[in-house]
Motif scaffolding. Sequence first.
Motif, mmCIF file in Angstrom:
data_model
loop_
_atom_site.group_PDB
_atom_site.id
_atom_site.type_symbol
_atom_site.label_atom_id
_atom_site.label_comp_id
_atom_site.label_asym_id
_atom_site.label_seq_id
_atom_site.Cartn_x
_atom_site.Cartn_y
_atom_site.Cartn_z
ATOM 1 N N GLU A 60 54.622 46.719 40.078
ATOM 2 C CA GLU A 60 55.766 46.014 40.666
ATOM 3 C C GLU A 60 56.603 45.346 39.585
ATOM 4 O O GLU A 60 57.839 45.372 39.635
ATOM 5 N N ARG A 61 55.935 44.740 38.620
ATOM 6 C CA ARG A 61 56.666 44.042 37.557
ATOM 7 C C ARG A 61 57.461 45.025 36.702
ATOM 8 O O ARG A 61 58.611 44.757 36.339
ATOM 9 N N SER A 88 52.203 36.766 37.251
ATOM 10 C CA SER A 88 51.886 36.387 38.630
ATOM 11 C C SER A 88 51.224 35.012 38.685
ATOM 12 O O SER A 88 50.334 34.698 37.884
ATOM 13 N N GLN A 107 52.735 40.729 42.152
ATOM 14 C CA GLN A 107 51.281 40.669 42.082
ATOM 15 C C GLN A 107 50.636 41.701 41.165
ATOM 16 O O GLN A 107 49.478 41.561 40.809
ATOM 17 N N ASN A 108 51.339 42.762 40.807
ATOM 18 C CA ASN A 108 50.704 43.757 39.956
ATOM 19 C C ASN A 108 51.689 44.305 38.929
ATOM 20 O O ASN A 108 52.902 44.120 39.040
ATOM 21 N N ASN A 109 51.152 44.982 37.934
ATOM 22 C CA ASN A 109 51.962 45.478 36.816
ATOM 23 C C ASN A 109 52.985 46.512 37.244
ATOM 24 O O ASN A 109 54.091 46.561 36.696
#
Length: 276
Positions: free
Chosen positions: A135-136, A210, A131-133
């Motif tokens: 995490e990615r 996402s 869901q967010n940068n």
Amino acid sequence: MNLSTVDVSYQPYDFHYSFVNNPDKPVILFLHGFMGNIYEFDEPIKLLGNDFSFLTLDLPGHGKTQVLAGDECYKIENTAQGIINLLDQLEIQTCYLVGYSMGGRLGLYLTLHFPERFIKVILESASPGLQNNAERLARIKTDYQITRKLIRMIDPGEFQLFLDYWYNQAIFGNLKNHPGYQNMLANRLGNNPLLLGKSLQFLGTGYQSSLWDEFKENQVPLLLLVGEYDEKFIRINKVMSHINETAKIQIIHQAGHNVHLENTSVFVENLRKFFI
């Protein structure tokens, strides 16, 4: 029943696929997970018999499918368009879809971007991505380390050791003790580690944008299947079912991440109920 297993070329993919065409029976498109191939869903297909037609394929970086252009062809949006092109080539206007893990993420992308092509969709152990940068970026870093291992493999024994490590992950539960595990392992060993590395690099969870916001607006009926031992994906799929009323979750007993192998009969039972 008409069976075709062929390589059909059209840029930028040479997809290796199998199309079992049972006349007047609806088509199910099956998308395998990371390190899978065209044979991933053989056992469920056997149990489904002649009630459906079946389209299975090797995704880019897997099996015998060849990518004929650059690395961008491994990305989710280009892979999805390639699959739509294949459906057009086979004159399949609408079908059911089943996607497992990586194939589930790809299947969700197809559902959201080509909703008119899919009647109902089953996502097995899948998610709309991170869901967010932050995490990615963390996932990209992890996947990069795995990719480096894969692309540097020379000896087949190294790949077998990698698979042994991979299936020790908690999400797979007791998969390694399943009687079908060795056959699954043999199919996995048929892949090229270098190409698997490219698939992980460009189609991995970290590199995928996402789909959560788009997922909220989905109108295609979805069934979310997840194994009782796969706590991570139970959490994710419960959230998915809460934010979109078209998505219904079913937790399958005696299974981890690979539901269709560990509890094939219940997997097929849920498929029949949902698709028929």
